[in-house]
Design a protein around this motif. Structure first.
Motif, mmCIF file in Angstrom:
data_model
loop_
_atom_site.group_PDB
_atom_site.id
_atom_site.type_symbol
_atom_site.label_atom_id
_atom_site.label_comp_id
_atom_site.label_asym_id
_atom_site.label_seq_id
_atom_site.Cartn_x
_atom_site.Cartn_y
_atom_site.Cartn_z
ATOM 1 N N ILE A 230 0.850 -1.189 0.000
ATOM 2 C CA ILE A 230 0.000 0.000 0.000
ATOM 3 C C ILE A 230 0.888 1.242 0.000
ATOM 4 N N PRO A 231 0.584 2.252 -0.814
ATOM 5 C CA PRO A 231 1.429 3.455 -0.848
ATOM 6 C C PRO A 231 1.512 4.133 0.524
ATOM 7 N N LYS A 232 2.725 4.477 0.916
ATOM 8 C CA LYS A 232 2.935 5.124 2.206
ATOM 9 C C LYS A 232 2.285 6.492 2.263
ATOM 10 N N GLU A 233 2.257 7.195 1.124
ATOM 11 C CA GLU A 233 1.668 8.534 1.097
ATOM 12 C C GLU A 233 0.178 8.495 1.440
ATOM 13 N N LEU A 234 -0.499 7.420 1.065
ATOM 14 C CA LEU A 234 -1.918 7.306 1.375
ATOM 15 C C LEU A 234 -2.146 7.197 2.875
ATOM 16 N N LEU A 235 -1.339 6.414 3.537
ATOM 17 C CA LEU A 235 -1.476 6.277 4.984
ATOM 18 C C LEU A 235 -1.085 7.569 5.702
ATOM 19 N N GLU A 236 -0.045 8.243 5.215
ATOM 20 C CA GLU A 236 0.345 9.497 5.843
ATOM 21 C C GLU A 236 -0.725 10.558 5.676
ATOM 22 N N ALA A 237 -1.391 10.570 4.521
ATOM 23 C CA ALA A 237 -2.473 11.533 4.322
ATOM 24 C C ALA A 237 -3.624 11.260 5.281
ATOM 25 N N ALA A 238 -3.922 9.991 5.533
ATOM 26 C CA ALA A 238 -4.990 9.663 6.480
ATOM 27 C C ALA A 238 -4.590 10.057 7.904
ATOM 28 N N ARG A 239 -3.325 9.901 8.253
ATOM 29 C CA ARG A 239 -2.883 10.313 9.588
ATOM 30 C C ARG A 239 -2.935 11.826 9.747
ATOM 31 N N LEU A 240 -2.623 12.557 8.678
ATOM 32 C CA LEU A 240 -2.716 14.012 8.746
ATOM 33 C C LEU A 240 -4.148 14.485 8.927
ATOM 34 N N ASP A 241 -5.094 13.701 8.439
ATOM 35 C CA ASP A 241 -6.511 14.041 8.635
ATOM 36 C C ASP A 241 -7.018 13.675 10.019
ATOM 37 N N GLY A 242 -6.149 13.132 10.868
ATOM 38 C CA GLY A 242 -6.534 12.829 12.233
ATOM 39 C C GLY A 242 -6.946 11.398 12.487
ATOM 40 N N ALA A 243 -6.709 10.492 11.553
ATOM 41 C CA ALA A 243 -7.105 9.097 11.728
ATOM 42 C C ALA A 243 -6.104 8.375 12.617
ATOM 43 N N GLY A 244 -6.620 7.655 13.616
ATOM 44 C CA GLY A 244 -5.775 6.812 14.440
ATOM 45 C C GLY A 244 -5.474 5.491 13.763
ATOM 46 N N GLU A 245 -4.738 4.625 14.474
ATOM 47 C CA GLU A 245 -4.324 3.365 13.861
ATOM 48 C C GLU A 245 -5.523 2.454 13.581
ATOM 49 N N LEU A 246 -6.442 2.342 14.526
ATOM 50 C CA LEU A 246 -7.604 1.479 14.310
ATOM 51 C C LEU A 246 -8.500 2.021 13.204
ATOM 52 N N ARG A 247 -8.717 3.331 13.202
ATOM 53 C CA ARG A 247 -9.541 3.921 12.144
ATOM 54 C C ARG A 247 -8.841 3.825 10.796
ATOM 55 N N LEU A 248 -7.543 4.018 10.789
ATOM 56 C CA LEU A 248 -6.781 3.866 9.554
ATOM 57 C C LEU A 248 -6.868 2.441 9.030
ATOM 58 N N PHE A 249 -6.800 1.486 9.948
ATOM 59 C CA PHE A 249 -6.891 0.084 9.542
ATOM 60 C C PHE A 249 -8.280 -0.238 8.993
ATOM 61 N N ALA A 250 -9.323 0.267 9.647
ATOM 62 C CA ALA A 250 -10.688 -0.076 9.249
ATOM 63 C C ALA A 250 -11.133 0.675 7.995
ATOM 64 N N ARG A 251 -10.721 1.928 7.833
ATOM 65 C CA ARG A 251 -11.227 2.754 6.741
ATOM 66 C C ARG A 251 -10.348 2.734 5.495
ATOM 67 N N VAL A 252 -9.065 2.435 5.647
ATOM 68 C CA VAL A 252 -8.146 2.512 4.503
ATOM 69 C C VAL A 252 -7.578 1.141 4.146
ATOM 70 N N VAL A 253 -6.988 0.483 5.151
ATOM 71 C CA VAL A 253 -6.259 -0.753 4.868
ATOM 72 C C VAL A 253 -7.211 -1.891 4.520
ATOM 73 N N MET A 254 -8.265 -2.057 5.294
ATOM 74 C CA MET A 254 -9.182 -3.165 5.041
ATOM 75 C C MET A 254 -9.850 -3.088 3.660
ATOM 76 N N PRO A 255 -10.369 -1.926 3.229
ATOM 77 C CA PRO A 255 -10.943 -1.887 1.873
ATOM 78 C C PRO A 255 -9.920 -2.177 0.781
ATOM 79 N N LEU A 256 -8.694 -1.665 0.943
ATOM 80 C CA LEU A 256 -7.673 -1.935 -0.065
ATOM 81 C C LEU A 256 -7.215 -3.392 -0.050
ATOM 82 N N GLY A 257 -7.269 -4.017 1.120
ATOM 83 C CA GLY A 257 -6.851 -5.420 1.225
ATOM 84 C C GLY A 257 -7.961 -6.412 1.026
ATOM 85 N N GLY A 258 -9.090 -5.982 0.486
ATOM 86 C CA GLY A 258 -10.222 -6.881 0.282
ATOM 87 C C GLY A 258 -9.911 -8.116 -0.539
ATOM 88 N N PRO A 259 -9.238 -8.002 -1.701
ATOM 89 C CA PRO A 259 -8.926 -9.221 -2.479
ATOM 90 C C PRO A 259 -8.072 -10.223 -1.724
#
Length: 340
Positions: A230-259
């Motif tokens: 997963i691109p690091k810039e995507l995760l950093e952008a989510a952290r800049l928006d105030g997302a914590g680790e659990l929210r980042l995992f649920a809202r960003v990582v899980m949808p991208l890791g669906g397959p």
């Protein structure tokens, strides 16, 4: 004033009046051979003519093989191979739709000439057998929790190994990868003693924990490698928006890791559903799954075909339905990371 005198008779360049001596018109010069020189762009033959004038070179063996494989003859061959591959499944289905007398008389292929042999009586007998129906429910009770727990815990651990910093992360991951080479047979006796000491041997909980423990190393290894892409810039952008680790995992990582998660779920479901060795050791008469129940029917009632045939077909049909239902996600997960 410096002006040219009027009537200056000096010849101008490019005039066609007098010759070199000014005595009269110049004589035409016969065209001679033209010396070769640089050709102006666009003055040569058209590119299509130049290409067409070239003789085609020898074709590579790879292009010949690709053209032959894409032909209709190979497709027909693959269809025939697929039909032969399905012959045992088709035979089991037709056998489950026949009476024990018909199965003892001749083979299942006779239904094509005598369709009147087909009946659902064997499935009615199966539903009246409490051992088979209870074992089928036990299989569901074992497979669903074991699959869900492996997917959830493996996803969390894979994300932690991929994007979280903690002491000894790489060494812990090497330890998880090392567990992949541990055979199941090596751990049967020690874990059976452990489960006996804590009082869960012979129960559904013990079987579920065993499958979860041996399914997690592969799950963590697979999902960690997928999440790391997963691109690091995507995760950093989510952290800049105030997302914590659990929210980042649920809202960003899980949808991208669906397959990848879907592929892992299918693998785990098939492994647990079709397992017989672990269930044969860690279950008793009240917690045995469908695989052990069918094996018991074969051992005790060798001629109980009206129960064995439909039970075996149902045991095989449910994983096929699950696989084809998530086939697209499975292929996407397997091909993920192959091309960029």
């Amino acid at each position: 004033m410096n002006s040219r005198p009027e009537g200056d008779g000096s010849p101008k360049s490019g005039s066609s009046g007098a010759g070199p001596s000014g005595a009269g018109p110049s004589r035409p010069v016969a065209p001679g051979p033209v010396a070769p020189g640089p050709v102006a762009p666009g003055s040569g033959p058209p590119e299509s003519e130049a290409r067409g004038s070239r003789s085609p070179g020898p074709r590579s063996p790879g292009s010949r093989l690709a053209e032959w494989v894409s032909g209709g003859l190979v497709r027909v061959f693959l269809i025939v191979v697929g039909l032969f591959w399905l012959v045992p499944t088709i035979g089991l289905l037709l056998a489950s739709l026949r009476t024990p007398r018909d199965m003892a008389a001749d083979g299942w292929w006779t239904v094509f000439t005598e369709p009147s042999q087909l009946t659902f009586g064997a499935y009615e007998t199966l539903l009246e057998n409490d051992d088979i129906t209870g074992s089928l429910l036990n299989t569901v009770y074992i497979t669903v929790p074991a699959t869900v727990l492996v997917v959830v815990i493996g996803s969390l651990a894979g994300y932690a190994f991929a994007w979280m910093e903690f002491p000894g992360r790489d060494w812990w991951f090497l330890g998880v990868v090392g567990l992949l080479v541990v055979p199941v047979q090596v751990a049967l006796i020690p874990i059976a003693e452990l489960f006996g000491n804590i009082g869960i041997f012979g129960s559904l909980v013990g079987v579920i924990l065993f499958h979860v423990g041996f399914g997690l190393p592969f799950a963590v290894f697979l999902l960690r490698n997928f999440f790391a892409e997963i691109p690091k810039e995507l995760l950093e952008a989510a952290r800049l928006d105030g997302a914590g680790e659990l929210r980042l995992f649920a809202r960003v990582v899980m949808p991208l890791g669906g397959p990848a998660i879907a592929s892992l779920g299918i693998f785990q479901f098939l492994w647990v559903w079709n397992d017989m060795l672990v269930a044969l050791i860690f279950t008793d008469a009240g917690s045995q799954p469908i695989t052990v129940a069918l094996q018991t029917q074969v051992r005790q009632f060798g001629n109980n075909v009206d129960v064995l045939a439909p039970g075996a077909f149902i045991s095989m049909a449910i994983p096929l339905v699950v696989f084809f239902a998530f086939q697209r996600q499975f292929v996407s997960g397997v091909m993920a990371g192959a091309v960029k």
